[in-house]
Design an enzyme around this catalytic site. Sequence first.
Site, short mmCIF file in Angstrom:
data_model
loop_
_atom_site.label_atom_id
_atom_site.label_comp_id
_atom_site.label_asym_id
_atom_site.label_seq_id
_atom_site.Cartn_x
_atom_site.Cartn_y
_atom_site.Cartn_z
CB CYS A 113 -11.48 -43.70 101.94
SG CYS A 113 -11.57 -45.26 102.96
CG HIS A 253 -9.95 -43.65 98.41
ND1 HIS A 253 -8.88 -43.73 99.19
CD2 HIS A 253 -10.87 -44.93 98.61
CE1 HIS A 253 -9.08 -44.68 100.21
NE2 HIS A 253 -10.19 -45.45 99.64
CG ASN A 283 -7.97 -48.61 101.07
OD1 ASN A 283 -8.04 -47.58 101.60
ND2 ASN A 283 -9.64 -49.12 100.81
O1 UT7 Z 1 -11.53 -47.64 101.21
C1 UT7 Z 1 -12.87 -48.05 100.83
C2 UT7 Z 1 -13.36 -49.55 100.97
N1 UT7 Z 1 -12.84 -50.49 100.32
C3 UT7 Z 1 -12.94 -50.67 98.84
O2 UT7 Z 1 -13.17 -49.78 98.16
C4 UT7 Z 1 -12.96 -52.09 98.39
C5 UT7 Z 1 -13.98 -52.30 97.40
N2 UT7 Z 1 -13.94 -53.68 96.98
C6 UT7 Z 1 -13.09 -54.45 96.10
O3 UT7 Z 1 -12.22 -53.81 95.85
C7 UT7 Z 1 -13.31 -55.65 95.67
O4 UT7 Z 1 -14.80 -56.10 95.83
C8 UT7 Z 1 -12.59 -56.83 96.60
C9 UT7 Z 1 -11.04 -56.48 96.11
C10 UT7 Z 1 -12.58 -56.88 98.01
C11 UT7 Z 1 -12.96 -58.04 96.03
O5 UT7 Z 1 -12.77 -58.27 94.70
P1 UT7 Z 1 -14.21 -58.96 93.64
O6 UT7 Z 1 -13.79 -59.01 92.53
O7 UT7 Z 1 -15.30 -58.07 94.40
O8 UT7 Z 1 -14.03 -60.38 94.49
P2 UT7 Z 1 -15.30 -61.20 95.33
O9 UT7 Z 1 -15.69 -60.62 96.56
O10 UT7 Z 1 -16.70 -61.24 94.21
O11 UT7 Z 1 -14.72 -62.47 95.31
C12 UT7 Z 1 -14.53 -63.48 94.09
C13 UT7 Z 1 -14.13 -64.63 94.85
C14 UT7 Z 1 -14.65 -65.47 95.67
O12 UT7 Z 1 -14.42 -66.79 95.47
P3 UT7 Z 1 -15.75 -67.76 94.81
O13 UT7 Z 1 -16.82 -67.36 95.77
O14 UT7 Z 1 -15.83 -67.11 93.61
O15 UT7 Z 1 -15.15 -68.94 94.83
C15 UT7 Z 1 -13.80 -65.41 96.92
O16 UT7 Z 1 -13.91 -65.99 97.90
O17 UT7 Z 1 -12.55 -64.34 95.04
C16 UT7 Z 1 -12.31 -65.10 96.57
N3 UT7 Z 1 -11.52 -64.30 97.17
C17 UT7 Z 1 -9.90 -64.24 96.99
N4 UT7 Z 1 -9.64 -65.27 96.45
C18 UT7 Z 1 -7.92 -65.25 96.51
C19 UT7 Z 1 -11.64 -63.00 97.74
N5 UT7 Z 1 -10.56 -62.79 98.42
C20 UT7 Z 1 -9.56 -63.34 97.94
C21 UT7 Z 1 -8.00 -63.26 98.25
N6 UT7 Z 1 -7.42 -64.32 97.34
N7 UT7 Z 1 -7.39 -62.73 98.77
#
Ligand code: UT7
Length: 326
Positions: A113, A253, A283
Amino acid sequence: MPKAIISGMGMYIPEKVYDNAYMESIVDTNDEWIVRRTGIKERHASAPDEYTTDMATVAARNAIADAGLTPEDIDLIMLATVTPDYFTPACACVVQGNIGAVNAAAFDYNAACSSFITGLVTANQFIENGCYKHILIICADCLTKATDYKDRATCVLFGDAAGAAVISAADNAAGILASEIGADGTGAKFITSLAFRNDEDEIEKRVSGRKDTIWMAGQSVMKFAVKAMADSSNRVLEKAGLTYDDIKLVIPHQANYRIVDSAIKRMGVEKEKVFLHLEKFGNTSASCIPVALCEAVQQGIIERGDRIILVGFGGGLTWGAALLEF
Ligand code: UT7
């Protein structure tokens, strides 16, 4: 010494839209979670028979026309992608043939990216040393073809797009006032998509079991991204001896609005000076920044002479920032 200016911009966004309702229909997710955690409402997807070079070709033609040039005027094509049509030939060569840029050298590169800024910094060297007059940078990705649609943590994030810019030599121009690019390979494991490797632990992480899909340690990437973007932007500003009061627009980005929000707080720049299109495209990897820049120009938000900062981060891990007079 000639300076590098952006003389033309072009973009391409595929027609098909995956909105959050569609994401709800394929994985256990909901609109409220996606919008609150990412800011994304829609993303665009390439057609099954539409690939990176197809999108790149349209964006390239648009950028060359916008610069008032013909394909024969282009000296070099640099194309960044993490979703190439082939391992070989390079996508840049395919596009060179498609558009008839018969005088252009062509190669692909990959800083994920951060690629547009990496391309800009590289093009700047060729321009300032007098080697080339017109360089076409294209960033294009079909991320939806590398998305694991069984993994709700990643599939809601990605969309397809292509953005292109012609970088031209100009006398009596300010060009790029300050820039930097960087990498931290100890974080290579945080965003992966496998080619020949058959690492079992990597394949196990993928819900679909398809090793060429993107897996990401979201929290680790997020932590890195906030600091990398804010500090990089602040460093180029300091190098140029300017403050955010001197800047018309910051184009970051666009991976997640929470990353952008935290980064701009750390930079100390007002929200009003930050261009976001994340809501409608998601993204789109390297294409994010050139597409956003193209939109900002088309919408009249930036004009010739305005100082802008482009700042990004990505897989690798990589980062970069460029402060330029548009
Ligand atoms: O382009 C460069 C590369 N990419 C990025 O920059 C992405 C960087 N990271 C992010 O944007 C975030 O980490 C995400 C959007 C991917 C995830 O957000 P988060 O706040 O870090 O969530 P998490 O991974 O800590 O997950 C929190 C909860 C989990 O459930 P439990 O374990 O708390 O019960 C996940 O299973 O949210 C759950 N979860 C979802 N729930 C509903 C993860 N994805 C989803 C979803 N819908 N799509």
